[in-house]
Design a protein around this motif. Structure first.
Motif, PDB file in Angstrom:
ATOM      1  N   SER A  55      -4.919   6.627  -3.440  1.00 41.28           N
ATOM      2  CA  SER A  55      -5.032   8.072  -3.036  1.00 41.28           C
ATOM      3  C   SER A  55      -3.871   8.735  -3.053  1.00 41.28           C
ATOM      4  O   SER A  55      -3.752  10.049  -3.318  1.00 41.28           O
ATOM      5  CB  SER A  55      -5.375   7.695  -1.414  1.00 41.28           C
ATOM      6  OG  SER A  55      -5.464   9.073  -0.733  1.00 41.28           O
ATOM      7  N   ASN A  56      -2.567   8.204  -2.849  1.00 33.82           N
ATOM      8  CA  ASN A  56      -1.376   8.851  -2.976  1.00 33.82           C
ATOM      9  C   ASN A  56      -0.860   9.132  -4.390  1.00 33.82           C
ATOM     10  O   ASN A  56      -0.566  10.290  -4.651  1.00 33.82           O
ATOM     11  CB  ASN A  56      -0.156   7.904  -2.475  1.00 33.82           C
ATOM     12  CG  ASN A  56      -0.076   8.191  -0.766  1.00 33.82           C
ATOM     13  OD1 ASN A  56       0.206   9.295  -0.585  1.00 33.82           O
ATOM     14  ND2 ASN A  56      -0.297   7.115  -0.328  1.00 33.82           N
ATOM     15  N   ARG A  57      -1.326   8.331  -5.419  1.00 33.92           N
ATOM     16  CA  ARG A  57      -1.126   8.707  -6.799  1.00 33.92           C
ATOM     17  C   ARG A  57      -2.049   9.999  -7.096  1.00 33.92           C
ATOM     18  O   ARG A  57      -1.529  11.019  -7.939  1.00 33.92           O
ATOM     19  CB  ARG A  57      -1.861   7.830  -7.792  1.00 33.92           C
ATOM     20  CG  ARG A  57      -1.960   8.008  -9.196  1.00 33.92           C
ATOM     21  CD  ARG A  57      -0.909   8.414 -10.037  1.00 33.92           C
ATOM     22  NE  ARG A  57       0.338   7.529 -10.069  1.00 33.92           N
ATOM     23  CZ  ARG A  57       0.988   7.251 -11.045  1.00 33.92           C
ATOM     24  NH1 ARG A  57       0.511   7.597 -12.392  1.00 33.92           N
ATOM     25  NH2 ARG A  57       1.954   6.403 -11.297  1.00 33.92           N
ATOM     26  N   LEU A  58      -3.496  10.041  -6.520  1.00 33.13           N
ATOM     27  CA  LEU A  58      -4.254  11.202  -7.114  1.00 33.13           C
ATOM     28  C   LEU A  58      -3.603  12.643  -6.360  1.00 33.13           C
ATOM     29  O   LEU A  58      -3.597  13.414  -6.780  1.00 33.13           O
ATOM     30  CB  LEU A  58      -5.718  10.971  -6.426  1.00 33.13           C
ATOM     31  CG  LEU A  58      -6.258   9.746  -7.179  1.00 33.13           C
ATOM     32  CD1 LEU A  58      -7.680   9.380  -6.371  1.00 33.13           C
ATOM     33  CD2 LEU A  58      -6.978  10.552  -8.409  1.00 33.13           C
ATOM     34  N   MET A  59      -3.032  12.422  -5.068  1.00 34.38           N
ATOM     35  CA  MET A  59      -2.478  13.654  -4.587  1.00 34.38           C
ATOM     36  C   MET A  59      -1.388  14.044  -5.176  1.00 34.38           C
ATOM     37  O   MET A  59      -0.897  15.173  -5.371  1.00 34.38           O
ATOM     38  CB  MET A  59      -2.139  13.292  -3.057  1.00 34.38           C
ATOM     39  CG  MET A  59      -3.367  13.486  -2.140  1.00 34.38           C
ATOM     40  SD  MET A  59      -2.897  13.188  -0.275  1.00 34.38           S
ATOM     41  CE  MET A  59      -2.518  11.630   0.051  1.00 34.38           C
ATOM     42  N   THR A  60      -0.182  13.137  -5.631  1.00 37.17           N
ATOM     43  CA  THR A  60       0.749  13.479  -6.538  1.00 37.17           C
ATOM     44  C   THR A  60       0.549  14.025  -7.730  1.00 37.17           C
ATOM     45  O   THR A  60       1.057  15.084  -8.242  1.00 37.17           O
ATOM     46  CB  THR A  60       1.446  12.065  -6.882  1.00 37.17           C
ATOM     47  OG1 THR A  60       1.782  11.140  -5.704  1.00 37.17           O
ATOM     48  CG2 THR A  60       2.979  12.421  -7.333  1.00 37.17           C
ATOM     49  N   GLU A  61      -0.555  13.418  -8.390  1.00 34.83           N
ATOM     50  CA  GLU A  61      -1.108  14.184  -9.803  1.00 34.83           C
ATOM     51  C   GLU A  61      -1.733  15.623  -9.462  1.00 34.83           C
ATOM     52  O   GLU A  61      -1.096  16.584 -10.406  1.00 34.83           O
ATOM     53  CB  GLU A  61      -2.459  13.361 -10.028  1.00 34.83           C
ATOM     54  CG  GLU A  61      -2.018  11.964 -10.710  1.00 34.83           C
ATOM     55  CD  GLU A  61      -3.244  11.372 -11.477  1.00 34.83           C
ATOM     56  OE1 GLU A  61      -4.336  11.718 -10.987  1.00 34.83           O
ATOM     57  OE2 GLU A  61      -2.952  10.358 -12.145  1.00 34.83           O
ATOM     58  N   ASP A  62      -2.435  15.908  -8.220  1.00 32.15           N
ATOM     59  CA  ASP A  62      -2.741  17.172  -8.112  1.00 32.15           C
ATOM     60  C   ASP A  62      -1.787  18.199  -7.656  1.00 32.15           C
ATOM     61  O   ASP A  62      -1.850  19.254  -8.402  1.00 32.15           O
ATOM     62  CB  ASP A  62      -3.777  17.045  -6.965  1.00 32.15           C
ATOM     63  CG  ASP A  62      -4.874  18.256  -6.722  1.00 32.15           C
ATOM     64  OD1 ASP A  62      -4.708  18.940  -7.695  1.00 32.15           O
ATOM     65  OD2 ASP A  62      -5.305  18.374  -5.916  1.00 32.15           O
TER      66      ASP A  62
END
Lengths: 223, 336
Positions: free
Chosen positions: B110-117
């Protein structure tokens, strides 16, 4: 009859219709909804709900915004570089460019391996950072993005803040209930926005970014 | 722009094979052969009953410009999310508790996806962008460690087509004979387009419906040609530049060209020409003003509507009672 809104995903509990799917009969007053009842969409606890008032305008709290736009933009950390490249890799895959996608992925993997190791940690350390995000970083970033009419950033911030709230509530619940929270059910993560859902089956659509359930992936429990 | 097949959606009805004029869709890899695919043809896209085929552009518009203040506020969050990803990753790797590990894995993803976004919105959305390439170049130049995948980075730089590539090609074309030819062809095709529309209108009035149809189709064909020539000639720039060009063109017409034309028409006693040129002159002045406003408010996102007078070409932002140039009732205006 009143309505209550989930502050995490926006689900509305209407006292007149109740929520028979989760065992709450129509006409059940909010006070009478069991304390352990949770949001049927995102799983947030009852305490995350707020009464929907008539003049329910989404007021952004006034924050002192640092507008010094000449501030230099700092260099990205290894973790961030990894995320930039893994996202560009996905961007290439979406354009059906497998070669570029693979090359970007090599860079993402390289920087992922360079992130400084953490000795010992626990969920509480994550919660501290999350609370900081929710208490100040999101409201500041939202105001700056709104001021610059940057719709793309506002979109990312709205999704991110909601996801962060679900993580915060999930971890708080885990701290209280421990393994019992997840023992007899499943954990899913939305591949698009990162929404984490605890329940037997993935929702039909992601309550945060609205992507179809086929893009919400189950996290397997390994021994 | 070439066609691509989403293999997950393809139901193997094979209509794309029947309609493709070059055999590009009939390959053993499951994917469409980009080399054979005709730019913008889209026959397979329209024929596919399961909507599995779409067109992928070869060039992309640059991402919205990001202000430093916005970038900095996004980066303060991406830093936090990236740290949380690492913490969650560490928990998942070190704990003996399978349930905690499962939760930590979810938090990590979840945190990886938010960082990417967040980073995507901080200016790294498009793989082909100048921004993404500058980042790779700066990493290469900052004398990275030995294990840095230098080959991958260099290869990426060579194969990524930049948004600027097209402009570079166009610079080479400046002042070439081909450019002159393209612009002459653009003028000729544009003229033919309007001429055929006028002929189609006449044929329709006279009841020659088949001839009217052909004139309309041919008129659209000339539009296709004209647009392509204009694009290849490198005349379509950023919207800011295009607006400036439009302002210059309209200003020339209303302040220099049409005043002379009107005088000449008056001297010749050609009343119809006096009227058509006067209407156009006044309308072009309005267009220049509207283009200027649009340029000043380009960053604003609130939707604006325009209303076109079908008689003289005047454009208003609210429907007037009657057209201020030709007097036609406001109810006749066409909304855009």
């Amino acid at each position: 009859m009143k309505k209550y809104v989930c502050s995490v995903c926006g689900f509305i509990y209407d006292e007149s219709t109740g929520n028979p799917e989760s065992g709450v009969a129509p006409g059940t007053r909010w006070e009478d909804v069991p304390e352990d009842w949770s949001c049927p969409l995102c799983g947030a606890p009852k305490s995350e709900f707020q009464e929907q008032t008539v003049e329910d305008v989404t007021t952004t709290p006034e924050v002192s915004v640092k507008t010094n736009s000449t501030d230099d933009v700092r260099d990205l950390s290894f973790g961030e570089l990894s995320a930039v490249f893994s996202n560009l890799s996905k961007g290439c895959a979406k354009q059906y460019r497998p070669e570029e996608s693979d090359l970007f992925n090599q860079l993402a993997e390289y920087y992922h391996g360079k992130v400084e190791a953490v000795e010992e940690t626990e969920l509480g350390d994550l919660l501290t950072l999350i609370q900081q995000d929710l208490e100040s970083s999101y409201s500041t970033a939202n105001s700056i993005a709104a001021k610059n009419t940057d719709r793309g950033s506002l979109r990312a911030l709205v999704w991110g803040e909601k996801v962060t709230k679900t993580l915060c509530s999930l971890m708080t619940r885990y701290e209280k209930q421990q393994e019992a929270l997840l023992a007899d059910t499943n954990v899913y993560v939305c591949d698009i926005c990162g929404f984490v859902f605890v329940g037997d089956e993935a929702p039909d659509i992601c309550p945060i970014c609205k992507v179809p359930g086929t893009k919400i992936t189950k996290i397997q429990r390994s021994k | 722009m070439h066609a691509v097949r989403n293999v997950g959606l393809c139901t193997k009805d094979c209509l794309c094979l029947y309609v493709c004029p070059t055999g590009a869709t009939d390959t053993e890899t499951g994917q469409i052969d980009a080399e054979k695919c005709i730019d913008g043809c889209r026959l397979c896209v329209d024929a596919c009953p399961s909507h599995a085929i779409s067109l992928v552009p070869d060039a992309f518009s640059p991402q919205q410009k990001k202000m430093d203040a916005v970038k900095n506020s996004l980066l303060s969050l991406s830093e936090s999310k990236s740290k949380q990803e690492k913490l969650a990753d560490t928990i998942s790797q070190t704990t003996d508790n399978p349930i905690l590990r499962q939760l930590a894995m979810a938090l990590c993803k979840s945190n990886r996806l938010m960082t990417e976004d967040l980073l995507r919105e901080a200016g790294y959305m498009l793989p082909q962008s100048e921004n993404a390439q500058a980042l790779i170049r700066s990493l290469l130049e900052s004398s990275p460690q030995e294990d840095f995948p230098r080959d991958a980075a260099e290869k990426l730089l060579t194969i990524l087509k930049t948004n600027n590539n097209q402009n570079k090609d166009n610079n080479d074309m400046e002042a070439s004979k081909t450019l002159d030819n393209l612009m002459a062809a653009f003028t000729g095709e544009s003229e033919a387009n309007r001429k055929y529309l006028a002929y189609a209108k006449k044929a329709e009035t006279d009841g020659n419906l088949n001839a009217a149809k052909l004139f309309k189709a041919a008129s659209d064909a000339e539009t296709i040609h004209a647009l392509k020539h204009f694009e290849v000639a490198g005349k379509v720039k950023s919207t800011t530049e295009n607006l400036k060009d439009a302002i210059a063109g309209e200003t020339h017409e209303y302040s220099e060209m049409y005043p002379d034309f009107v005088k000449q028409a008056e001297a010749d006693g050609n009343k119809a020409a006096v009227m058509s040129c006067t209407f156009a002159m006044k309308a072009e002045e309005v267009h220049a003003r509207l283009y200027t406003e649009a340029l000043e408010t380009l960053e604003e996102t609130e939707e604006v509507f325009y209303y076109l007078c079908p008689v003289c070409g005047n454009i208003e932002k609210v429907t007037p009672e009657k057209c201020r140039i030709c007097g036609v009732p406001g109810s006749k205006f066409i909304k855009y």
